[in-house]
Motif scaffolding. Structure first.
Motif, mmCIF file in Angstrom:
data_model
loop_
_atom_site.group_PDB
_atom_site.id
_atom_site.type_symbol
_atom_site.label_atom_id
_atom_site.label_comp_id
_atom_site.label_asym_id
_atom_site.label_seq_id
_atom_site.Cartn_x
_atom_site.Cartn_y
_atom_site.Cartn_z
ATOM 1 N N TYR A 1 -17.551 -16.002 -37.453
ATOM 2 C CA TYR A 1 -18.771 -15.819 -35.907
ATOM 3 C C TYR A 1 -20.012 -16.982 -36.324
ATOM 4 N N ASN A 2 -20.849 -16.759 -37.126
ATOM 5 C CA ASN A 2 -21.397 -18.094 -37.221
ATOM 6 C C ASN A 2 -20.783 -18.956 -37.383
ATOM 7 N N TYR B 1 -21.861 -21.060 -24.687
ATOM 8 C CA TYR B 1 -23.657 -19.748 -24.887
ATOM 9 C C TYR B 1 -24.606 -20.323 -24.312
ATOM 10 N N VAL C 1 -27.907 -19.203 -34.550
ATOM 11 C CA VAL C 1 -27.366 -19.285 -35.882
ATOM 12 C C VAL C 1 -28.466 -20.488 -36.217
ATOM 13 N N SER D 1 -17.883 -13.560 -29.866
ATOM 14 C CA SER D 1 -17.786 -11.863 -30.322
ATOM 15 C C SER D 1 -17.790 -11.244 -30.984
ATOM 16 N N ASN E 1 -18.263 -10.903 -33.895
ATOM 17 C CA ASN E 1 -19.729 -10.254 -34.734
ATOM 18 C C ASN E 1 -19.756 -8.687 -34.642
ATOM 19 N N ASN F 1 -27.859 -12.573 -30.177
ATOM 20 C CA ASN F 1 -27.265 -12.664 -31.415
ATOM 21 C C ASN F 1 -27.200 -11.443 -31.516
ATOM 22 N N LYS G 1 -26.129 -10.018 -35.894
ATOM 23 C CA LYS G 1 -27.356 -10.138 -36.761
ATOM 24 C C LYS G 1 -29.105 -9.188 -36.713
#
Length: 280
Positions: free
Chosen positions: A62-63, A76, A88, A153, A156, A218, A221
């Motif tokens: 993801y990152n 995004y 990120v 996603s 994530n 995000n 996170k």
């Protein structure tokens, strides 16, 4: 594209991000060092490690995807607005790379050090298999339409779910043994600090931008930091309140007796039988 409104806020964001990176990265070392000193991984739950590898691998995908891919960044911005900043930071990518490497190192320790009668559970194997098969199916679905933001996603979401699941085996193991011997509290304290710093970093960006998109854009996170704080507080409560370690338990030579009483007894019995046979 979004940009910083305040240089001070940008500096604070970077500083907090790298402090979180340092705290979270260093948190992997107390457990690895403890395993090395003891030449044993008894007391460290193997399900935790396997689930942790799945979690960090997913988070790395993801990152790295959102940080390096222009296509994903475009998708995004199309979803959340072109005035929004990518949530990120370089420190997020660096942490994910380091986390995968250190988790792999700890898994190698499991292979070479004494592990008693511990093993990876069938439930853990089943969960891990389902997760990666599901990820492969999502990749096949996303490929024709180039739905890369949706795909990362998914990863994530996987890391959020794995974060929630991975701590449970260790917490239950501590509860069943009524002890935290073999489980490094230094890891937990640094992990907690990293989670709090992560929250602070996200808050700085949101304040500067005057928007909370950073948190729900995000969400992985955000939930990661929340889960880390909750479970770390649970482990701290177990270690210092429920099952405090006595002074004699700090001696590495006594740890195995505290973790698995049957192992030394079996070893002693085998040695006695061997000695008796030699005398005969």
């Amino acid at each position: 594209m979004g940009s910083w409104n305040s240089v001070g806020m940008e500096v604070a964001y970077q500083v907090l991000g790298w402090l979180a990176f340092v705290s979270w990265s260093i948190s992997f070392y107390p457990q690895a060092i403890l395993n090395f000193r003891r030449k044993s991984v008894v007391g460290l739950n193997f399900d935790f490690l396997v689930l942790n590898m799945t979690k960090h691998s997913s988070y790395l995908i993801y990152n790295a995807g959102l940080f390096f891919s222009r296509d994903i960044q475009r998708q995004y911005h199309e979803k959340y607005g072109y005035e929004q900043m990518i949530p990120v930071a370089p420190s997020d990518v660096a942490f994910s790379v380091h986390a995968v490497a250190l988790t792999a190192l700890t898994l190698c320790q499991v292979l070479i050090y004494d592990r008693g009668n511990q093993k990876v559970s069938k439930t853990c194997v089943a969960i891990t298999s389902i997760v990666w098969v599901s990820a492969l199916v999502c990749l096949i679905v996303a490929w024709p339409k180039h739905s890369w933001l949706w795909l990362i996603s998914v990863f994530n979401t996987i890391q959020v779910v794995m974060t929630a699941i991975k701590y449970i085996p260790q917490a239950f193991m501590n509860f069943r043994r009524k002890s935290t011997v073999g489980w490094s509290i230094g890891n937990i304290l640094l992990d907690l600090a990293g989670g709090l710093l992560n929250f602070a970093q996200m808050a700085v960006q949101s304040i500067d931008q005057g928007s909370w998109v950073n948190f729900y854009g995000n969400i992985g996170k955000t939930l990661l930091s929340l889960e880390v704080v909750v479970f770390d507080l649970l482990f701290i409560f177990q270690h210092y309140v429920l099952y405090p370690i006595r002074k004699e338990e700090h001696n590495p030579t006594n740890i195995e007796e505290q973790v698995d009483v049957s192992a030394p007894l079996m070893k002693s019995t085998d040695e006695s039988n061997a000695s008796h046979s030699a005398n005969v």
